[in-house]
Design an enzyme around this catalytic site. Structure first.
Site, mmCIF file in Angstrom:
data_model
loop_
_atom_site.group_PDB
_atom_site.id
_atom_site.type_symbol
_atom_site.label_atom_id
_atom_site.label_comp_id
_atom_site.label_asym_id
_atom_site.label_seq_id
_atom_site.Cartn_x
_atom_site.Cartn_y
_atom_site.Cartn_z
ATOM 1 N N ARG A 122 0.843 -1.202 0.000
ATOM 2 C CA ARG A 122 0.000 0.000 0.000
ATOM 3 C C ARG A 122 0.872 1.244 0.000
ATOM 4 O O ARG A 122 0.828 2.063 0.917
ATOM 5 C CB ARG A 122 -0.961 -0.077 1.163
ATOM 6 C CG ARG A 122 -2.074 -1.052 0.776
ATOM 7 C CD ARG A 122 -3.071 -1.261 1.812
ATOM 8 N NE ARG A 122 -4.400 -1.289 1.221
ATOM 9 C CZ ARG A 122 -5.489 -1.547 1.909
ATOM 10 N NH1 ARG A 122 -5.420 -1.774 3.197
ATOM 11 N NH2 ARG A 122 -6.657 -1.573 1.316
ATOM 12 N N GLN A 127 -1.334 2.817 -5.572
ATOM 13 C CA GLN A 127 -2.746 3.070 -5.232
ATOM 14 C C GLN A 127 -3.700 2.675 -6.355
ATOM 15 O O GLN A 127 -4.793 2.183 -6.100
ATOM 16 C CB GLN A 127 -2.948 4.547 -4.878
ATOM 17 C CG GLN A 127 -2.594 4.820 -3.429
ATOM 18 C CD GLN A 127 -2.919 6.226 -2.999
ATOM 19 O OE1 GLN A 127 -3.651 6.939 -3.669
ATOM 20 N NE2 GLN A 127 -2.362 6.630 -1.876
ATOM 21 N N ASP A 130 -4.630 -0.952 -6.187
ATOM 22 C CA ASP A 130 -5.047 -1.441 -4.877
ATOM 23 C C ASP A 130 -6.474 -2.011 -4.930
ATOM 24 O O ASP A 130 -7.464 -1.316 -4.709
ATOM 25 C CB ASP A 130 -4.950 -0.280 -3.874
ATOM 26 C CG ASP A 130 -5.182 -0.718 -2.447
ATOM 27 O OD1 ASP A 130 -5.694 -1.832 -2.240
ATOM 28 O OD2 ASP A 130 -4.872 0.064 -1.537
ATOM 29 N N SER A 133 -8.643 -1.947 -1.734
ATOM 30 C CA SER A 133 -9.321 -0.666 -1.506
ATOM 31 C C SER A 133 -10.514 -0.493 -2.432
ATOM 32 O O SER A 133 -11.584 -0.065 -1.987
ATOM 33 C CB SER A 133 -8.354 0.501 -1.714
ATOM 34 O OG SER A 133 -7.439 0.566 -0.657
ATOM 35 N N TYR A 226 -1.841 -0.325 9.845
ATOM 36 C CA TYR A 226 -2.974 -1.176 10.213
ATOM 37 C C TYR A 226 -3.167 -1.135 11.721
ATOM 38 O O TYR A 226 -2.320 -0.625 12.457
ATOM 39 C CB TYR A 226 -2.718 -2.622 9.778
ATOM 40 C CG TYR A 226 -2.809 -2.838 8.296
ATOM 41 C CD1 TYR A 226 -4.046 -2.933 7.666
ATOM 42 C CD2 TYR A 226 -1.673 -2.941 7.508
ATOM 43 C CE1 TYR A 226 -4.136 -3.127 6.299
ATOM 44 C CE2 TYR A 226 -1.756 -3.139 6.149
ATOM 45 C CZ TYR A 226 -2.996 -3.233 5.544
ATOM 46 O OH TYR A 226 -3.095 -3.431 4.196
#
Ligand code: NAI
Length: 375
Positions: A122, A127, A130, A133, A226
């Protein structure tokens, strides 16, 4: 020779998404790849075959598997499919490696190069690749719609000739990608939204969406952005504050997850029993054990007037856009490996390929999976 990129109809039960959509197939073709598809490849996501341009249609799934240099998938490839792929072929998709030891071993033995979209790092550069996501955003959006649909109340405030209707209170627990989209969706529908996450960094994000952040006094930032697991003391403190907010809510959407672990229990049976009749819990974490004690994956449980919805594979309920975003993620991931002449050349010094690689050249490259599979 130009790389052959193949895609099949997804066969897992309830999987309506596709790994390729027309727009993205055309981009692969423009990049010099040959695109070979099974008929009906994206029909489940409402993309009829006629919309695909610059592709070839294979004579059945086996013909795709026999010719593909790269197979794009949504769900992990089945053992049967792995057995039919060319030795050394590449597979890219969600691999669910923790739950698919047999498939991982089979790919290792057949010298398949597999990339797990779950393991794409990430980092800013990645992005656009991803997929966790993009699919989480779909889940967060859909969860709020399910809550709205299940409630026997309005979400917005209404001023009518029959008097004023108070807006619904929606509580979002877990403010990752899904939670943020859930907040935005509930706000758009006019609810009063509160949200909570153990990571204090989410406070500003919650506020910027116009929702209220619930402060329990517990912060649990873990590695890589996280969450970490909470101590017993922290959990108790968190719970007292949260239980009061759960009791006040018309709808609770739970999205809390800790990577590689069972979903944390946040909504207890006792907390549900304090909720008002007609209230709803939509538990996005249902498939990984549930954030609510009463959640049953794939079912709606009625408990003392409260409905607890445990949806599975929410992105498949919005298959058109979920597939569009997922296919774009796959394209953005693979594009750097397609040379000017349409040939495949993976740069193993690129951390995106290195870190997302599950199996390659007869080895399990992903360390945690290797330990789990090989012991
Ligand atoms: P996730 O699906 O792993 O977890 C969802 C949320 O649950 C997280 O925000 C987590 O903090 C929260 N949570 C865990 N235990 C909890 C508990 N006991 N109580 C309340 N909440 C709890 O998260 P997701 O959506 O994968 O995002 C994880 C992180 O990755 C975030 O920091 C996000 O901003 C970041 N991220 C970075 C990206 C990038 O830079 N390219 C792209 C996407 C996400």
């Amino acid at each position: 020779m130009a790389v052959t990129i193949g895609a099949l109809v997804e066969r897992a039960a309830g999987e309506t998404r596709a790994s390729l959509v027309p727009e993205v197939a055309e981009k692969f073709a423009a990049a010099g790849a040959r695109v070979l598809l099974e008929r009906g490849v994206a029909v489940g996501a409402q993309f009829p075959d006629a919309l695909f341009r610059k592709v070839e249609w294979a004579d059945g799934a086996d013909a795709v598997l026999a010719q593909a240099d790269v197979l794009l998938t949504v769900q992990p490839p089945t053992l049967a499919a792995i057995g039919k792929l060319k030795a050394g072929a590449v597979v890219v998709g969600f691999m669910q490696a923790h739950a698919r030891a047999a498939e991982v071993k089979a790919m290792q033995q057949r010298r398949i190069t597999s990339f797990a979209m779950e393991f794409v790092p990430r980092i800013s550069r990645a992005q656009s690749m991803d997929a966790l996501s993009s699919q989480a955003a779909v889940a967060g959006y859909k969860a709020v719609l399910i809550a709205a649909n299940t409630l026997d109340r309005f979400l917005p405030m209404l001023t009518t000739a029959a008097g004023t209707i108070r807006p619904a209170q929606v509580l979002i627990v877990g403010v990752g990608v899904a939670g943020l989209q859930a907040i935005a969706t509930a706000k758009r529908l006019g609810a009063i939204v509160e949200a909570y996450d153990v990571r204090s960094a989410t406070r500003e994000q919650v506020k910027s969406l116009g929702a209220k952040f619930i402060d329990t006094g517990v912060s649990a930032e873990g590695a890589g952005g996280y969450a970490r697991e909470l101590t017993d003391e922290e959990r108790k403190r968190q719970q007292e504050v949260l239980d009061a907010r759960i009791a006040a809510a018309d709808a609770v959407i739970t999205t809390a997850a800790v990577p590689g672990r069972k979903a944390p229990r946040i909504v207890s049976r006792a907390a549900v029993e304090r909720m008002k009749a007609g209230a709803v819990v939509v538990d996005i974490a249902a498939e990984s054990g549930g954030n609510c004690e009463l959640t049953r994956a794939g079912e709606t449980v009625l408990h003392g007037g409260v409905r607890i919805v445990g949806p599975v594979n929410l992105p498949a309920q919005l298959a058109y856009h979920a597939s569009e975003m997922y296919a774009r993620n796959l394209y953005n991931f693979l594009k750097p490996a397609i040379g000017r002449d349409g040939q495949l050349a993976i740069d193993w010094n690129d951390e995106v390929f290195a870190q997302s690689c599950l199996t390659h050249d007869g080895a399990i490259r992903h360390e945690a999976t290797r330990k789990a599979v090989e012991g």
